[in-house]
Design a protein around this motif. Structure first.
Motif, PDB file in Angstrom:
ATOM      1  N   MET A  21       0.844  -1.176   0.000  1.00 62.92           N
ATOM      2  CA  MET A  21       0.000   0.000   0.000  1.00 62.92           C
ATOM      3  C   MET A  21       0.889   1.238   0.000  1.00 62.92           C
ATOM      4  SD  MET A  21      -2.611   1.539   2.844  1.00 62.92           S
ATOM      5  CE  MET A  21      -3.696   0.158   2.835  1.00 62.92           C
ATOM      6  N   LEU A  22       0.531   2.186  -0.814  1.00 61.78           N
ATOM      7  CA  LEU A  22       1.225   3.471  -0.852  1.00 61.78           C
ATOM      8  C   LEU A  22       0.476   4.442   0.060  1.00 61.78           C
ATOM      9  CD1 LEU A  22       3.270   5.461  -2.110  1.00 61.78           C
ATOM     10  CD2 LEU A  22       1.593   5.844  -3.932  1.00 61.78           C
ATOM     11  N   ALA A  23       1.156   5.062   0.999  1.00 57.58           N
ATOM     12  CA  ALA A  23       0.542   6.040   1.895  1.00 57.58           C
ATOM     13  C   ALA A  23       1.110   7.419   1.551  1.00 57.58           C
ATOM     14  CB  ALA A  23       0.836   5.693   3.345  1.00 57.58           C
ATOM     15  N   LEU A  24       0.217   8.370   1.278  1.00 60.59           N
ATOM     16  CA  LEU A  24       0.622   9.725   0.917  1.00 60.59           C
ATOM     17  C   LEU A  24      -0.051  10.734   1.834  1.00 60.59           C
ATOM     18  CD1 LEU A  24       0.101   9.438  -2.948  1.00 60.59           C
ATOM     19  CD2 LEU A  24       2.269   9.370  -1.736  1.00 60.59           C
ATOM     20  N   SER A  25       0.640  11.815   2.117  1.00 62.63           N
ATOM     21  CA  SER A  25       0.047  12.927   2.864  1.00 62.63           C
ATOM     22  C   SER A  25      -0.347  14.002   1.867  1.00 62.63           C
ATOM     23  CB  SER A  25       1.064  13.507   3.849  1.00 62.63           C
ATOM     24  OG  SER A  25       1.414  12.555   4.812  1.00 62.63           O
ATOM     25  N   ARG A  26      -1.531  14.536   2.029  1.00 63.49           N
ATOM     26  CA  ARG A  26      -2.033  15.616   1.170  1.00 63.49           C
ATOM     27  C   ARG A  26      -2.721  16.642   2.049  1.00 63.49           C
ATOM     28  NH1 ARG A  26      -0.022  16.498  -3.309  1.00 63.49           N
ATOM     29  NH2 ARG A  26       1.578  16.191  -1.795  1.00 63.49           N
ATOM     30  N   LYS A  27      -2.706  17.884   1.619  1.00 65.78           N
ATOM     31  CA  LYS A  27      -3.400  18.965   2.320  1.00 65.78           C
ATOM     32  C   LYS A  27      -4.638  19.359   1.527  1.00 65.78           C
ATOM     33  CE  LYS A  27       0.864  20.846   4.225  1.00 65.78           C
ATOM     34  NZ  LYS A  27       1.813  21.956   4.187  1.00 65.78           N
ATOM     35  N   HIS A  28      -5.484  20.150   2.167  1.00 72.22           N
ATOM     36  CA  HIS A  28      -6.695  20.651   1.518  1.00 72.22           C
ATOM     37  C   HIS A  28      -6.350  21.247   0.154  1.00 72.22           C
ATOM     38  CE1 HIS A  28      -9.691  23.823   0.671  1.00 72.22           C
ATOM     39  NE2 HIS A  28     -10.519  22.861   1.025  1.00 72.22           N
ATOM     40  N   GLY A  29      -7.069  20.837  -0.873  1.00 68.50           N
ATOM     41  CA  GLY A  29      -6.861  21.356  -2.218  1.00 68.50           C
ATOM     42  C   GLY A  29      -5.817  20.605  -3.030  1.00 68.50           C
ATOM     43  N   GLU A  30      -5.041  19.733  -2.394  1.00 71.07           N
ATOM     44  CA  GLU A  30      -4.029  18.972  -3.118  1.00 71.07           C
ATOM     45  C   GLU A  30      -4.643  17.685  -3.689  1.00 71.07           C
ATOM     46  OE1 GLU A  30       0.059  20.351  -0.932  1.00 71.07           O
ATOM     47  OE2 GLU A  30      -0.891  18.531  -0.200  1.00 71.07           O
ATOM     48  N   SER A  31      -3.985  17.136  -4.713  1.00 75.21           N
ATOM     49  CA  SER A  31      -4.519  15.977  -5.418  1.00 75.21           C
ATOM     50  C   SER A  31      -3.513  14.847  -5.530  1.00 75.21           C
ATOM     51  CB  SER A  31      -4.942  16.375  -6.846  1.00 75.21           C
ATOM     52  OG  SER A  31      -5.983  17.313  -6.815  1.00 75.21           O
ATOM     53  N   ILE A  32      -4.039  13.701  -5.888  1.00 75.06           N
ATOM     54  CA  ILE A  32      -3.261  12.503  -6.205  1.00 75.06           C
ATOM     55  C   ILE A  32      -3.772  12.018  -7.556  1.00 75.06           C
ATOM     56  CG2 ILE A  32      -2.810  10.102  -5.555  1.00 75.06           C
ATOM     57  CD1 ILE A  32      -3.455  10.996  -2.641  1.00 75.06           C
ATOM     58  N   MET A  33      -2.870  11.653  -8.443  1.00 75.65           N
ATOM     59  CA  MET A  33      -3.253  11.104  -9.742  1.00 75.65           C
ATOM     60  C   MET A  33      -3.053   9.587  -9.722  1.00 75.65           C
ATOM     61  SD  MET A  33      -4.326  13.571 -11.627  1.00 75.65           S
ATOM     62  CE  MET A  33      -4.480  12.659 -13.148  1.00 75.65           C
ATOM     63  N   ILE A  34      -4.032   8.864 -10.254  1.00 75.82           N
ATOM     64  CA  ILE A  34      -3.921   7.421 -10.447  1.00 75.82           C
ATOM     65  C   ILE A  34      -3.965   7.208 -11.955  1.00 75.82           C
ATOM     66  CG2 ILE A  34      -4.953   5.175 -10.033  1.00 75.82           C
ATOM     67  CD1 ILE A  34      -6.152   6.358  -7.460  1.00 75.82           C
TER      68      ILE A  34
END
Length: 71
Positions: A1-14
């Motif tokens: 599993m990949l765990a990422l931290s993101r803040k409000h307004g940020e995105s992750i691309m799959i």
């Protein structure tokens, strides 16, 4: 599993066509937005599990002889 931290307004691309955006953080809840092609089904995990269980039950209750008669 990949765990990422993101803040409000940020995105992750799959891949190149699915984007997960953090819309809101309130206490221990996080609201996410998912932009995906209409051909990609998106479900909450508990709903996905219910669908899988219902499909398994339908297959287990399949009356093969009745289907053969129809064909």
């Amino acid at each position: 599993m990949l765990a990422l931290s993101r803040k409000h307004g940020e995105s992750i691309m799959i891949g190149s066509d699915i984007e997960i955006t953090i819309l809101e953080v309130k206490g221990d809840q996080v609201k996410v937005g998912i932009a995906a092609p209409k051909t990609v089904p998106v479900y909450r995990k508990e709903i996905y599990k219910e669908i899988q269980d219902a499909n398994r039950e339908a297959v287990n209750n399949l009356d093969v002889e009745s289907l053969k008669k129809l064909l």
